[in-house]
Design an enzyme around this catalytic site. Structure first.
Site, PDB file in Angstrom:
ATOM      1  CE1 TYR A 136      -2.796  -8.998 -10.980  1.00 18.36           C
ATOM      2  CE2 TYR A 136      -4.137  -8.594 -12.202  1.00 18.36           C
ATOM      3  CZ  TYR A 136      -4.115  -8.390 -11.605  1.00 18.36           C
ATOM      4  OH  TYR A 136      -3.492  -7.175 -10.685  1.00 18.36           O
TER       5      TYR A 136
ATOM      6  CG  ASN B  36      -6.377  -4.398  -2.537  1.00 18.42           C
ATOM      7  OD1 ASN B  36      -7.049  -3.451  -2.806  1.00 18.42           O
ATOM      8  ND2 ASN B  36      -5.640  -4.561  -1.518  1.00 18.42           N
TER       9      ASN B  36
ATOM     10  NE  ARG C 160      -6.914  -5.417  -7.715  1.00 13.89           N
ATOM     11  CZ  ARG C 160      -6.994  -4.687  -6.737  1.00 13.89           C
ATOM     12  NH1 ARG C 160      -8.330  -3.980  -6.545  1.00 13.89           N
ATOM     13  NH2 ARG C 160      -5.952  -4.019  -6.044  1.00 13.89           N
TER      14      ARG C 160
ATOM     15  CG  LEU D 134     -10.810   9.271   0.199  1.00 21.23           C
ATOM     16  CD1 LEU D 134     -10.887  10.810   0.593  1.00 21.23           C
ATOM     17  CD2 LEU D 134     -12.534   8.747  -0.475  1.00 21.23           C
TER      18      LEU D 134
ATOM     19  N   GLY E 147      -0.249  -0.239  -5.656  1.00 18.16           N
ATOM     20  CA  GLY E 147      -0.215  -0.249  -4.384  1.00 18.16           C
ATOM     21  C   GLY E 147       0.818   0.184  -3.610  1.00 18.16           C
ATOM     22  CB  ALA E 148      -0.736   4.328  -4.148  1.00 16.95           C
ATOM     23  N   GLY E 149      -1.984   1.356  -2.116  1.00 14.45           N
ATOM     24  CA  GLY E 149      -2.528   1.479  -0.935  1.00 14.45           C
ATOM     25  C   GLY E 149      -2.645   0.210  -0.051  1.00 14.45           C
ATOM     26  CG  ASP E 150      -1.098  -3.181  -1.875  1.00 13.28           C
ATOM     27  OD1 ASP E 150      -2.206  -3.265  -1.769  1.00 13.28           O
ATOM     28  OD2 ASP E 150      -0.507  -3.602  -2.975  1.00 13.28           O
TER      29      ASP E 150
HETATM   30  N1  LIG Z   1      -1.688  10.705  -6.466  1.00 10.42           N
HETATM   31  C1  LIG Z   1      -1.756  10.518  -5.471  1.00 10.42           C
HETATM   32  N2  LIG Z   1      -1.287  11.832  -4.440  1.00 10.42           N
HETATM   33  C2  LIG Z   1      -0.916  11.700  -3.471  1.00 10.42           C
HETATM   34  N3  LIG Z   1      -1.273  10.791  -2.887  1.00 10.42           N
HETATM   35  C3  LIG Z   1      -1.639   9.862  -3.380  1.00 10.42           C
HETATM   36  C4  LIG Z   1      -1.537   9.195  -4.717  1.00 10.42           C
HETATM   37  N4  LIG Z   1      -1.940   8.277  -4.998  1.00 10.42           N
HETATM   38  C5  LIG Z   1      -2.580   7.932  -3.851  1.00 10.42           C
HETATM   39  N5  LIG Z   1      -2.294   8.048  -2.832  1.00 10.42           N
HETATM   40  C6  LIG Z   1      -2.223   7.800  -1.771  1.00 10.42           C
HETATM   41  O1  LIG Z   1      -2.669   6.405  -1.716  1.00 10.42           O
HETATM   42  C7  LIG Z   1      -3.415   6.044  -0.738  1.00 10.42           C
HETATM   43  C8  LIG Z   1      -3.679   4.940  -1.591  1.00 10.42           C
HETATM   44  O2  LIG Z   1      -4.465   5.056  -2.577  1.00 10.42           O
HETATM   45  P1  LIG Z   1      -5.304   4.965  -3.225  1.00 10.42           P
HETATM   46  O3  LIG Z   1      -5.286   4.231  -4.649  1.00 10.42           O
HETATM   47  O4  LIG Z   1      -6.854   5.268  -2.309  1.00 10.42           O
HETATM   48  O5  LIG Z   1      -5.485   3.208  -2.574  1.00 10.42           O
HETATM   49  P2  LIG Z   1      -5.908   1.734  -3.662  1.00 10.42           P
HETATM   50  O6  LIG Z   1      -3.768   1.843  -4.832  1.00 10.42           O
HETATM   51  O7  LIG Z   1      -5.767   0.643  -2.796  1.00 10.42           O
HETATM   52  O8  LIG Z   1      -6.914   1.803  -4.729  1.00 10.42           O
HETATM   53  C9  LIG Z   1      -3.671   7.720  -1.474  1.00 10.42           C
HETATM   54  O9  LIG Z   1      -4.643   7.229   0.478  1.00 10.42           O
HETATM   55  C10 LIG Z   1      -3.334   8.757  -0.338  1.00 10.42           C
HETATM   56  O10 LIG Z   1      -2.720   8.900   0.894  1.00 10.42           O
HETATM   57 MG   LIG Z   2      -6.085  -1.323  -3.314  1.00 11.85          MG
END
Ligand SMILES: Nc1ncnc2c1ncn2[C@@H]1O[C@H](COP(=O)(O)OP(=O)(O)O)[C@@H](O)[C@H]1O
Ligand SMILES: [Mg+2]
Length: 310
Positions: free
Chosen positions: A103, A165, A167, A225, A253-256
């Site tokens: 960053y 989040n 960090r 999770l 970015g999955a969580g976002d």
């Molecule tokens: N490998 C994966 N396969 C399927 N769904 C996923 C996967 N990784 C993340 N997700 C989905 O994205 C959501 C957020 O991901 P997560 O990793 O828990 O959050 P962050 O990105 O904030 O750490 C999860 O609750 C789940 O629904």
């Molecule tokens: Mg997150």
């Protein structure tokens, strides 16, 4: 009276340089990313009426980022271009142990946000305000600005959504815990991921973590999770939502994506568990492509994925 905006998010958007090609290559794909800006774009792609509040540098990247938000139908009347500070940026390198983020955000325009600069009418005219621990961590004035935004929102009846989040490169654990725990009773919806609360609470078990969040004052909790899906709890009922199976290539970015999509579905009238099921599909799809913004799915992509699975 219907609010003008479904979701107003507050935080920092940055320039992304994503390393491309073989090791040693000097090619980077340029994009934009930031937890709350990703979330608000995800929500807009799901049909929510969104606005973003931040400061960007009055430089080429700042203007490009504002253009991106506009292209995504995110209102930018709360985006200030600051001539005295740069737009923050980060690099993503892909190593044997996954992604490495570097960053360059200290002293960024967003880190100079001040409570007195908040667009009060925007916050008052929203159904939801979405903020995060990163929005708070980037500077002490940002911590105060988020606190003030929450105060304005609560006074106006705007609901508050909060993703911690965590960090630890931005602030030490003790300080993060103090600010995050103080924010919990002020939010209507808490959206942590397992790793965030594990470190904050020192608890490992997901249901124990959900209990801790409620005890700290969060009324409605969705614990994310990763590949295991999520848990949704209103304090009385706890529901596990299964993950949507995908071949994930980049979970950043999955969580976002989950946060923005979940809020968009609540606004559209879904109950929390239905909203979480939809958001789990969207977030899973977001892991199937590279970059923060490009793989965020729209409504049709989620429908298609659900249809293909059934
Ligand atoms: N490998 C994966 N396969 C399927 N769904 C996923 C996967 N990784 C993340 N997700 C989905 O994205 C959501 C957020 O991901 P997560 O990793 O828990 O959050 P962050 O990105 O904030 O750490 C999860 O609750 C789940 O629904
Ligand atoms: Mg997150």
């Amino acid at each position: 009276m219907r609010a003008t905006f479904d979701i107003v998010a507050l935080g920092e958007a940055m320039v992304e340089f994503n390393h491309a090609g073989p090791r040693g290559s000097r090619t980077y794909l340029q994009g934009f990313g930031g937890d709350t800006s990703n979330a608000v774009i995800a929500a807009a792609r799901q049909g929510a009426r969104c606005a973003y509040v931040t400061r960007l540098g009055d430089d080429e990247f700042g203007r490009m980022c504002r253009c991106l938000l506009r292209r995504e139908h995110v209102d930018t009347s709360g985006v200030v271009l600051d001539a005295s500070a740069p737009t923050g940026l980060y690099f993503v390198h892909h190593g044997p142990d996954g992604h490495v983020f570097t960053y360059r955000r200290s002293g960024s325009a967003a880190s100079r946000m001040q409570p007195g600069d908040l667009p009060v009418a925007l916050l008052e005219r929203a159904t939801w305000l979405h903020v995060s621990g990163i929005s708070q961590a980037i500077s002490t004035s940002a911590t105060r600005t988020v606190r003030e935004a929450i105060r304005i929102a609560r006074q106006a009846g705007t609901r508050v959504s909060y993703d911690p989040n965590l960090r630890l490169t931005l602030w030490p654990l003790e300080r993060a815990r103090e600010v995050i725990v103080a924010t919990l009773p002020l939010c209507d919806l808490f959206l942590p991921s397992l790793d965030d609360v594990r470190q904050l609470a020192g608890i490992d078990h997901p249901t124990g973590i959900v209990d801790w969040c409620h005890q700290m004052g969060a009324p409605h909790v969705v614990l994310k999770l990763g590949s295991q899906g999520c848990l949704v709890s209103d304090g009385e009922e706890l529901t596990a939502v299964a993950p949507f199976r995908v071949d994930a290539v980049d979970a950043t970015g999955a969580g976002d994506c989950f946060d923005g999509t979940y809020l968009a579905r609540l606004v559209a009238g879904d109950d929390p568990v239905s909203a979480a099921r939809w958001a789990a599909v969207a977030a899973a799809l977001a892991t199937t492509g590279h970059g923060a913004v490009a793989p965020l799915p729209g409504v049709q992509a989620v429908w298609n994925a659900l249809k293909a699975q059934s």
